[in-house]
Design a protein around this motif. Sequence first.
Motif, mmCIF file in Angstrom:
data_model
loop_
_atom_site.group_PDB
_atom_site.id
_atom_site.type_symbol
_atom_site.label_atom_id
_atom_site.label_comp_id
_atom_site.label_asym_id
_atom_site.label_seq_id
_atom_site.Cartn_x
_atom_site.Cartn_y
_atom_site.Cartn_z
ATOM 1 N N GLU A 1 -15.673 -22.655 4.438
ATOM 2 C CA GLU A 1 -16.207 -23.989 4.715
ATOM 3 C C GLU A 1 -17.609 -24.085 4.114
ATOM 4 O O GLU A 1 -18.449 -23.225 4.354
ATOM 5 N N TYR B 1 -13.639 -27.680 2.727
ATOM 6 C CA TYR B 1 -13.078 -26.435 3.236
ATOM 7 C C TYR B 1 -11.890 -26.018 2.380
ATOM 8 O O TYR B 1 -11.322 -26.817 1.646
ATOM 9 N N ASN C 1 -13.651 -31.975 4.356
ATOM 10 C CA ASN C 1 -13.718 -31.634 5.767
ATOM 11 C C ASN C 1 -14.446 -32.718 6.565
ATOM 12 O O ASN C 1 -14.037 -33.047 7.666
ATOM 13 N N GLN D 1 -18.869 -32.384 3.124
ATOM 14 C CA GLN D 1 -18.515 -31.021 3.501
ATOM 15 C C GLN D 1 -17.052 -30.779 3.120
ATOM 16 O O GLN D 1 -16.216 -31.665 3.276
#
Length: 57
Positions: free
Chosen positions: A36, A29, A16, A27
Amino acid sequence: MKQDSCRRCGNELQVNRKCDICNKENQFYCDECGYETIEQIHFECMMNGLKTTSITN
């Protein structure tokens, strides 16, 4: 740092976001359920960011 599967549904997570300093994934998702992960901050990058900020200000 990568999590291979979603904690909700078990599907594979996608990237992400990437770190602004080192460009590594921080990060993820899930396309399936929308889960997330929290953004993970690399200690070394945080310290480099603080050094850069204090030098330019």
